[in-house]
Scaffold this motif. Structure first.
Motif, mmCIF file in Angstrom:
data_model
loop_
_atom_site.group_PDB
_atom_site.id
_atom_site.type_symbol
_atom_site.label_atom_id
_atom_site.label_comp_id
_atom_site.label_asym_id
_atom_site.label_seq_id
_atom_site.Cartn_x
_atom_site.Cartn_y
_atom_site.Cartn_z
ATOM 1 N N THR A 63 -12.223 -35.813 -36.810
ATOM 2 C CA THR A 63 -13.081 -35.973 -37.976
ATOM 3 C C THR A 63 -13.717 -34.634 -38.328
ATOM 4 O O THR A 63 -13.567 -33.636 -37.593
ATOM 5 C CB THR A 63 -14.184 -36.994 -37.691
ATOM 6 O OG1 THR A 63 -15.014 -36.479 -36.637
ATOM 7 C CG2 THR A 63 -13.604 -38.340 -37.274
ATOM 8 N N ALA A 64 -14.435 -34.624 -39.437
ATOM 9 C CA ALA A 64 -15.149 -33.399 -39.829
ATOM 10 C C ALA A 64 -16.161 -33.007 -38.753
ATOM 11 O O ALA A 64 -16.381 -31.809 -38.484
ATOM 12 C CB ALA A 64 -15.838 -33.607 -41.174
ATOM 13 N N ALA A 65 -16.796 -34.001 -38.110
ATOM 14 C CA ALA A 65 -17.755 -33.713 -37.047
ATOM 15 C C ALA A 65 -17.064 -33.024 -35.871
ATOM 16 O O ALA A 65 -17.603 -32.075 -35.279
ATOM 17 C CB ALA A 65 -18.427 -35.007 -36.586
ATOM 18 N N ALA A 66 -15.872 -33.502 -35.520
ATOM 19 C CA ALA A 66 -15.128 -32.880 -34.418
ATOM 20 C C ALA A 66 -14.775 -31.430 -34.746
ATOM 21 O O ALA A 66 -14.874 -30.537 -33.907
ATOM 22 C CB ALA A 66 -13.871 -33.680 -34.119
ATOM 23 N N GLN A 67 -14.342 -31.180 -35.981
ATOM 24 C CA GLN A 67 -13.982 -29.824 -36.375
ATOM 25 C C GLN A 67 -15.205 -28.898 -36.348
ATOM 26 O O GLN A 67 -15.106 -27.720 -35.995
ATOM 27 C CB GLN A 67 -13.342 -29.825 -37.769
ATOM 28 C CG GLN A 67 -12.027 -30.577 -37.856
ATOM 29 C CD GLN A 67 -10.889 -29.881 -37.100
ATOM 30 O OE1 GLN A 67 -11.112 -28.952 -36.352
ATOM 31 N NE2 GLN A 67 -9.664 -30.380 -37.304
ATOM 32 N N ALA A 68 -16.380 -29.459 -36.719
ATOM 33 C CA ALA A 68 -17.602 -28.650 -36.677
ATOM 34 C C ALA A 68 -17.996 -28.306 -35.247
ATOM 35 O O ALA A 68 -18.533 -27.221 -34.963
ATOM 36 C CB ALA A 68 -18.738 -29.403 -37.378
ATOM 37 N N LEU A 69 -17.735 -29.247 -34.318
ATOM 38 C CA LEU A 69 -18.091 -29.016 -32.915
ATOM 39 C C LEU A 69 -17.078 -28.129 -32.185
ATOM 40 O O LEU A 69 -17.396 -27.576 -31.124
ATOM 41 C CB LEU A 69 -18.200 -30.351 -32.180
ATOM 42 C CG LEU A 69 -19.379 -31.248 -32.564
ATOM 43 C CD1 LEU A 69 -19.263 -32.583 -31.846
ATOM 44 C CD2 LEU A 69 -20.697 -30.563 -32.205
ATOM 45 N N ARG A 70 -15.885 -28.007 -32.726
ATOM 46 C CA ARG A 70 -14.803 -27.311 -32.018
ATOM 47 C C ARG A 70 -15.173 -25.893 -31.572
ATOM 48 O O ARG A 70 -14.974 -25.549 -30.393
ATOM 49 C CB ARG A 70 -13.541 -27.287 -32.876
ATOM 50 C CG ARG A 70 -12.383 -26.580 -32.199
ATOM 51 C CD ARG A 70 -11.095 -26.745 -32.961
ATOM 52 N NE ARG A 70 -9.960 -26.188 -32.191
ATOM 53 C CZ ARG A 70 -8.706 -26.499 -32.418
ATOM 54 N NH1 ARG A 70 -8.395 -27.357 -33.384
ATOM 55 N NH2 ARG A 70 -7.753 -25.951 -31.692
ATOM 56 N N HIS A 72 -17.978 -24.539 -30.916
ATOM 57 C CA HIS A 72 -18.993 -24.578 -29.856
ATOM 58 C C HIS A 72 -18.382 -25.053 -28.531
ATOM 59 O O HIS A 72 -18.707 -24.527 -27.459
ATOM 60 C CB HIS A 72 -20.141 -25.497 -30.273
ATOM 61 C CG HIS A 72 -20.786 -25.097 -31.559
ATOM 62 N ND1 HIS A 72 -21.596 -23.990 -31.680
ATOM 63 C CD2 HIS A 72 -20.705 -25.644 -32.802
ATOM 64 C CE1 HIS A 72 -22.009 -23.875 -32.925
ATOM 65 N NE2 HIS A 72 -21.479 -24.872 -33.645
ATOM 66 N N ALA A 73 -17.506 -26.047 -28.619
ATOM 67 C CA ALA A 73 -16.836 -26.536 -27.413
ATOM 68 C C ALA A 73 -15.938 -25.442 -26.827
ATOM 69 O O ALA A 73 -15.861 -25.262 -25.605
ATOM 70 C CB ALA A 73 -16.017 -27.783 -27.736
ATOM 71 N N GLU A 74 -15.259 -24.680 -27.693
ATOM 72 C CA GLU A 74 -14.397 -23.606 -27.206
ATOM 73 C C GLU A 74 -15.217 -22.462 -26.609
ATOM 74 O O GLU A 74 -14.782 -21.801 -25.655
ATOM 75 C CB GLU A 74 -13.501 -23.109 -28.342
ATOM 76 C CG GLU A 74 -12.425 -24.136 -28.712
ATOM 77 C CD GLU A 74 -11.559 -23.706 -29.874
ATOM 78 O OE1 GLU A 74 -12.024 -22.856 -30.672
ATOM 79 O OE2 GLU A 74 -10.423 -24.212 -30.002
ATOM 80 N N ALA A 75 -16.416 -22.238 -27.149
ATOM 81 C CA ALA A 75 -17.301 -21.231 -26.546
ATOM 82 C C ALA A 75 -17.731 -21.673 -25.149
ATOM 83 O O ALA A 75 -17.806 -20.850 -24.223
ATOM 84 C CB ALA A 75 -18.521 -21.012 -27.444
ATOM 85 N N MET A 76 -18.024 -22.987 -24.988
ATOM 86 C CA MET A 76 -18.350 -23.509 -23.658
ATOM 87 C C MET A 76 -17.166 -23.351 -22.706
ATOM 88 O O MET A 76 -17.326 -22.987 -21.541
ATOM 89 C CB MET A 76 -18.745 -24.985 -23.754
ATOM 90 C CG MET A 76 -20.073 -25.240 -24.432
ATOM 91 S SD MET A 76 -20.435 -27.008 -24.522
ATOM 92 C CE MET A 76 -20.567 -27.409 -22.768
ATOM 93 N N GLU A 77 -15.966 -23.608 -23.223
ATOM 94 C CA GLU A 77 -14.761 -23.464 -22.407
ATOM 95 C C GLU A 77 -14.601 -22.019 -21.939
ATOM 96 O O GLU A 77 -14.312 -21.766 -20.762
ATOM 97 C CB GLU A 77 -13.548 -23.895 -23.233
ATOM 98 C CG GLU A 77 -12.225 -23.777 -22.487
ATOM 99 C CD GLU A 77 -11.059 -24.146 -23.388
ATOM 100 O OE1 GLU A 77 -10.231 -24.960 -22.959
ATOM 101 O OE2 GLU A 77 -10.985 -23.601 -24.524
ATOM 102 N N ALA A 78 -14.791 -21.069 -22.851
ATOM 103 C CA ALA A 78 -14.655 -19.657 -22.496
ATOM 104 C C ALA A 78 -15.706 -19.253 -21.471
ATOM 105 O O ALA A 78 -15.420 -18.506 -20.519
ATOM 106 C CB ALA A 78 -14.773 -18.796 -23.749
ATOM 107 N N ALA A 79 -16.942 -19.769 -21.642
ATOM 108 C CA ALA A 79 -18.008 -19.449 -20.684
ATOM 109 C C ALA A 79 -17.708 -20.033 -19.313
ATOM 110 O O ALA A 79 -17.945 -19.390 -18.281
ATOM 111 C CB ALA A 79 -19.348 -19.972 -21.208
#
Length: 301
Positions: A63-70, A72-79
């Protein structure tokens, strides 16, 4: 009330579904059962109060919400990945960095290092020879083998090795020409060589300077090896550490003038930084090395 999530695993699962397009494909990528992946997506949606995927027969569409969170989630993954890499690096054996006066890395001392390495081949060493004391608390080295008349910083772990003693020596060739003083009060009429390192005070020169006239000091060196060579060559009398002079004295190449003056006595210490002391390999090395090193550097009779 803010929406919150409590599990990095759920965020990781969210990214897998988003990238793979279905819980089945995501389960294969994550090595989990498909129902487990589906439950974690539902749990994350519940905690965030958002619908992250539209479900249909073709899979999970973000959804649009998932795309907006993506992002931030990828930044958490990188961290998380950076943290894991850092933790792995911290756990990897690091060399034990040892600083000492170059003469301390003698063949006999090297044999002690070799014996430890034979029992602990995974431990590596980095040797930092020099006369300038390195800052253990500042991380410049892990261990220092140091002869000092100063009290070390209380934060350092300290093992006493021996009491270092010094006195005046001359070569037989010098003694044949000029004789030798039998006490510090008989040094008039003699000539001397001295050791003055550029970066630190010298127990050799500091003791000699107030006891003789400037004209009596005929040579001054910043390298201890040149200082020793000048004494052995008979250019003048000079102060030496008893342990360093021991072999030449036993072989008749040096003659001790008088008993070691008490005011030149110093402590021979093994100092370990508190940060290095937390490492198991440093503790193991200290337990192995300190008594064997002390046995080599006990005061000669």
């Amino acid at each position: 009330m803010k929406s919150r999530f409590r599990s990095w695993t759920d965020v990781r699962t969210f990214l897998a579904v988003l990238r793979e397009g279905s819980t089945l494909a995501a389960s294969r990528r994550l090595g989990l059962a498909q129902p487990t992946v589906a439950r974690r997506i539902e749990a994350l949606e519940h905690e965030l109060g958002l619908v992250l995927f539209d479900r249909d027969t073709r899979g999970f569409r973000p959804t649009a919400a998932a795309q907006a969170l993506r992002p931030h989630a990828e930044a958490m993954e990188a961290a998380a990945e950076a943290m894991a890499d850092c933790a792995e690096a911290q756990g990897r054996p690091r060399p034990i960095r040892i600083t000492a006066f170059s003469a301390n890395f003698s063949p006999r001392v090297t044999q002690v290092f070799s014996a430890f390495s034979a029992e602990h081949p995974e431990v590596r060493f980095e040797f930092l020879p020099g006369v300038k004391p390195l800052d253990l608390l500042g991380g410049e080295a892990d261990i220092a083998l140091r002869i000092t008349r100063s009290t070390p910083e209380p934060e350092l772990i300290c093992r006493k090795i021996s009491t270092a003693r010094f006195t005046l020596y001359g070569a037989p060739s010098y003694a044949a020409r000029h004789g030798l003083p039998s006490s510090p009060g008989e040094m008039g009429g003699h000539v001397f060589v001295t050791y003055e390192p550029e970066t630190i005070p010298s127990v050799y020169h500091d003791w000699l300077r107030p006891r003789v006239a400037p004209a009596q000091i005929v040579l001054s060196f910043t390298e201890i090896g040149l200082h020793e060579a000048a004494i052995l060559s008979g250019h003048g009398l000079g102060v030496l550490n008893l342990r360093m002079a021991e072999a030449d004295e036993a072989a008749g190449r040096l003659i001790r003038c008088f008993a070691p003056p008490e005011e030149m006595t110093a402590q021979h210490l093994m100092l370990i930084s508190p940060e290095a002391w937390r490492r198991p390999e440093v503790k193991a090395f200290t337990r192995f090395f300190a008594p064997r090193y002390a046995a080599l550097f006990r005061d000669p009779d």
